[in-house]
Enzyme design. Structure first.
Site, PDB file in Angstrom:
ATOM      1  N   CYS A  94       0.847  -1.194   0.000  1.00  0.00           N
ATOM      2  CA  CYS A  94       0.000   0.000   0.000  1.00  0.00           C
ATOM      3  C   CYS A  94       0.880   1.241   0.000  1.00  0.00           C
ATOM      4  O   CYS A  94       2.114   1.148   0.092  1.00  0.00           O
ATOM      5  CB  CYS A  94      -0.933   0.021   1.214  1.00  0.00           C
ATOM      6  SG  CYS A  94      -0.079   0.208   2.785  1.00  0.00           S
TER       7      CYS A  94
ATOM      8  N   CYS B  14       3.325   1.619   2.897  1.00  0.00           N
ATOM      9  CA  CYS B  14       4.596   0.887   2.752  1.00  0.00           C
ATOM     10  C   CYS B  14       5.596   1.754   1.989  1.00  0.00           C
ATOM     11  O   CYS B  14       6.759   1.903   2.408  1.00  0.00           O
ATOM     12  CB  CYS B  14       4.383  -0.420   1.991  1.00  0.00           C
ATOM     13  SG  CYS B  14       3.287  -1.605   2.780  1.00  0.00           S
TER      14      CYS B  14
ATOM     15  N   ASP C 220       9.429  28.225 -31.463  1.00  0.00           N
ATOM     16  CA  ASP C 220      10.568  28.691 -32.252  1.00  0.00           C
ATOM     17  C   ASP C 220      10.193  28.528 -33.734  1.00  0.00           C
ATOM     18  O   ASP C 220       9.423  27.631 -34.081  1.00  0.00           O
ATOM     19  CB  ASP C 220      11.797  27.859 -31.905  1.00  0.00           C
ATOM     20  CG  ASP C 220      12.986  28.198 -32.791  1.00  0.00           C
ATOM     21  OD1 ASP C 220      13.331  29.389 -32.869  1.00  0.00           O
ATOM     22  OD2 ASP C 220      13.541  27.273 -33.403  1.00  0.00           O
TER      23      ASP C 220
ATOM     24  N   ASP D 245      14.109  23.401 -31.138  1.00  0.00           N
ATOM     25  CA  ASP D 245      14.918  22.254 -31.555  1.00  0.00           C
ATOM     26  C   ASP D 245      16.412  22.528 -31.606  1.00  0.00           C
ATOM     27  O   ASP D 245      17.191  21.627 -31.874  1.00  0.00           O
ATOM     28  CB  ASP D 245      14.461  21.761 -32.936  1.00  0.00           C
ATOM     29  CG  ASP D 245      14.911  22.690 -34.051  1.00  0.00           C
ATOM     30  OD1 ASP D 245      15.061  23.909 -33.791  1.00  0.00           O
ATOM     31  OD2 ASP D 245      15.127  22.206 -35.174  1.00  0.00           O
TER      32      ASP D 245
ATOM     33  N   ASP E 200      17.978  27.229 -28.340  1.00  0.00           N
ATOM     34  CA  ASP E 200      16.682  27.175 -27.659  1.00  0.00           C
ATOM     35  C   ASP E 200      16.799  26.587 -26.256  1.00  0.00           C
ATOM     36  O   ASP E 200      15.847  26.675 -25.466  1.00  0.00           O
ATOM     37  CB  ASP E 200      15.686  26.310 -28.460  1.00  0.00           C
ATOM     38  CG  ASP E 200      15.371  26.910 -29.821  1.00  0.00           C
ATOM     39  OD1 ASP E 200      15.276  28.146 -29.903  1.00  0.00           O
ATOM     40  OD2 ASP E 200      15.227  26.146 -30.784  1.00  0.00           O
TER      41      ASP E 200
END
Length: 764
Positions: free
Chosen positions: A15, A18, A453, A649, A653
């Site tokens: 659970c 635990c 971008d 990309d 950036d």
């Protein structure tokens, strides 16, 4: 300080309490900087100082708490990762078989106990038959192995928790079943200690000659909870299917060319630079560069894109993708843990092991929940013992107390969030959407602004020549001279001119002199003619007039004009544009449909940027922004109270991706950008941004549903178990029904999370 990170694969957690206990103990250990335990994945992720502690001391700490550690998960070769996964699967499979054995043995022993206890009530004609001497003793003999062999794990877990002054689900189950068992044992061994027939009106099926016993309640509770764990284990195994599927994609063997001969070797033995032969129908073993031959490759496992991709010499091929048609030779450029597949596996594992902020509330509640339930159970016993008639007080107090202990087990609460995150991130990975963690997944559903971008994100990132406007000579001559001059340039616009000339079959001439003018252009001597190529400002500084009308017209169309002068006279204009990706317009429209504001961020001049913005339909343009200024623009938007995602990309950036609330990197970009981002889109398609946000919203909605079910179940179930309806209906919740409800609540939460496996990324 140098730190290390390890993952411990755990067994024995039942659970959220635990998981919370292990996490708290690990976090408090010397040398541990951060520790996270995920109940759904059964993994502990620990960041630690290797000078102070290590994997083995941390593993031993977990064992001392009463749990098992299968093996430390570490980054290594692909073969090593697969071997570790196989070893872990083998251990868990053995544990699952043991669970099945205990359940079916428990069921076989419980059924006759139930028949003896309940048959007389269900079939009145059997009442006298079942009320035989020694009946309680037979029930005792059948129930004892159910409790202390099949249900042994409950008691060992409860004892381990008690030794560390804590409580968990095992504590609740142990207290509940042991209460019923001890009461029944006393009634069997010394029936005079309890009132004869005590509680028979509440426990149908008992005759008057024996004290009421509840052996069948204890046995059924254990059997039902074991059944629930078995069903839960099967369902949870499905939630981790994405990882197993990804690891299973790696081929076992590779055919290499060494010392002039071909040989098959295990993929784990490949070395950088090895020449690998791939035949039709085979999986590509590792990442590499195609050097001879051509083929079409099915990359759907990586991108989710069903169409095969044509490959030729010089192209990159990715390990575990499927070679469809031709044979080719490739050079291995990435092996082991550096391959794209292994990086994806690592990202998904980290995401599935992470916690979303929404889970902190559930963890906090779970940490106080079990002690609160024990206090409530004690109060329930006291109230019913005090208020009930003397002849039934012990029975009613026992029934309600056991029901409260059993129904309140917080399994569903612990599974609500991590199972949904596991399935959601796994579904994303199968569709080329790599989400780094639960925090990114949760933030993505609350985004208000998307910053895109331009180059490589909205556009293809590969400039092409679109227009040639010649003055005083033909277009082919103008392009040929420009391409010859630009042959020595590394500028993307120069490369576009060279590519255009090659596509038209123009032959380049030798360059006698070449001079780059940084930021403005170049000049060169070609065929004895002096060629000047660059910006309008460069030509003006040389005393030349440019075609202003053409310049404005091209810029308004989103194209970049490049001006040429030959032998000191203006010779023409070449327009270059970065074509917009086919998917960009539709993706921006979908983002608007999701209620998001879309902004384009670029270093391009404003006129060109606004032309592209008009074409794709973005709301606002931030143009002429230098690379170092991109993250400042993100900060400004955040200061306005916007929750911002940055999509890019390139290396330039990366700061903006890191600054944004959610950074989304196009997988076609650089490793630096992907490392800085929270979400990576393997396909490099803006539709992936839409899909990732839609997936985030679906996952968070699923988590909220799960949490509602878990909380509602306990809020409704505990008062009923405590006997809240008895004054109105005269009815008490049986501990047997309570155990069935508790088991089914966990299974229902996991089953609800599994619905995310059917999330349609393409239609989002």
């Amino acid at each position: 300080m140098k730190t290390e990170r390890c993952e411990l694969s755990l067994m024995g957690m039942h659970c959220a309490s635990c998981a919370g206990r292990i996490e708290k103990a690990l976090a408090a250990a010397d040398g541990v900087l951060e520790a996270t335990v995920n109940f759904a994945t059964s993994r502990a992720t620990v960041q630690f100082d290797p000078q102070t502690t290590g994997v083995e001391p941390l593993s031993q700490l977990v064992r001392d708490l009463g749990y098992q550690v299968i093996a430390p998960a570490s980054g290594g070769s692909a073969a090593g990762a697969e071997e570790m996964q196989a070893a872990e699967s083998e251990v868990r499979e053995a544990e699952y078989r043991q669970q099945k054995l205990r359940f079916f043995a428990s069921l076989a022993l419980t059924l006759p106990v139930v028949a003896i206890a309940m048959a007389g009530h269900l079939v009145p004609a059997l009442r006298d038959t079942m009320d035989f001497p020694g009946r309680n003793w037979l029930e005792l003999v059948l129930t004892t192995p159910v409790l202390f062999w099949a249900g042994r794990g409950f008691f060992t877990g409860a004892w381990a928790a008690a030794r560390h002054r804590s409580a968990d689900m095992n504590t609740l189950v142990s207290l509940g079943t042991l209460s019923a068992y001890v009461y029944s044992l006393v009634a069997t061994l010394a029936p005079g200690w309890l009132s004869s027939g005590s509680g028979n009106d509440l426990h149908p099926g008992h005759g008057g000659m024996t004290s009421g016993v509840y052996f069948e309640s204890a046995a059924i509770i254990v059997t039902l909870i074991l059944m629930g764990r078995l069903l839960e284990a099967r369902a949870r195994a499905k939630t981790n299917g994405a990882i197993r599927a990804l690891i299973g994609l790696q081929p076992k063997l590779a055919r290499v060319e060494r010392e002039g001969r071909e040989q098959d070797i295990p993929v784990g033995e490949l070395q950088l630079g090895d020449l690998v032969l791939v035949r039709p129908g085979e999986k590509i073993p590792v990442d590499g560069e195609l050097i001879e031959g051509a083929s079409s490759v099915d990359e759907s496992m990586l991108t989710g894109e069903p169409l095969a991709v044509q490959k030729k010499p010089g192209d990159t091929v990715i390990g575990a993708t499927l070679n469809k048609t031709g044979s080719f030779r490739m050079r291995a450029t990435r092996i082991g843990k550096d391959t794209v597949l292994q990086q994806i596996v690592r990202l998904v594992q980290e995401a599935q092991g992470s916690k979303a902020p929404i889970q902190r509330m559930a963890d906090l509640i779970a940490s106080y929940f079990v002690p609160a339930v024990i206090c409530l159970a004690i109060a329930t016993f006291v109230v019913w013992f005090d208020l009930s008639p003397p002849e039934t007080r012990l029975t009613m107090a026992l029934l309600t107390t056991v029901s409260v202990l059993i129904i309140a087990c917080p399994c569903a609460l612990g599974l609500a969030t991590p199972t949904a995150i596991m399935v959601g991130t796994g579904r994303g990975a199968q569709s080329g959407i790599l989400i780094k963690g639960g925090e990114a997944l949760e933030k993505a559903h609350r985004l208000t602004t998307i910053v895109l971008d331009k180059t490589g994100t909205i556009t293809r990132g590969v400039p092409v020549v679109t227009d040639i406007i010649a003055h005083g000579l033909d277009e082919a001559t103008l392009l040929g001279l420009a391409a010859s001059a630009e042959a020595g340039s590394e500028h993307p616009l120069g490369e576009a001119i060279v590519r255009s000339a090659e596509e038209k079959g123009l032959v380049r001439s030798a360059v006698q002199e070449f001079n780059a003018i940084p930021g403005y252009g170049i000049e060169a001597l070609v065929q004895g003619r002096r060629v000047l190529i660059g910006t309008a400002q460069l030509l003006r500084e040389r005393g030349l007039e440019v075609d202003e009308a053409a310049s404005h017209r091209l810029a308004d169309a989103g194209k970049t004009p490049i001006f040429l002068a030959i032998d000191g006279a203006f010779a023409g204009t070449i327009a270059i544009a970065d074509p917009i990706k086919e998917s960009s317009r539709a993706a921006v429209k979908k983002l608007h449909a999701l209620g998001l504001k879309v902004i384009m961020l670029t270093g391009d001049n404003r006129r060109t940027a606004e032309a592209i913005a008009r074409e794709v339909g973005v709301d606002r343009v931030l143009a002429e922004v230098l690379p170092q200024g991109k993250n400042e623009e993100i900060k400004k938007l955040q200061a306005q109270g916007k929750l911002v995602a940055m999509v890019g990309d390139g290396i330039n950036d990366a700061p903006a991706l890191a600054q944004a609330d959610v950074g989304i990197a196009m997988g076609s970009g650089t490793d630096v950008a992907m490392e800085a981002a929270d979400i990576t889109l393997v396909r490099g398609d803006l539709n992936g941004v839409v899909s990732s946000i839609a997936l985030s919203r679906a996952t968070i909605a699923n988590i909220k549903q799960n949490l509602f079910f878990a909380f509602f179940y306990n809020i409704l179930g505990i008062p009923i178990a405590a006997g809240a309806l008895y004054p109105l209906t005269g009815w008490l919740l049986s501990p047997i029904i309570a155990s069935l409800a508790m088991a089914l609540s966990s299974v229902s939460v996991v089953t609800n999370a599994l619905r995310l496996r059917g999330f349609n990324v393409e239609r989002s």
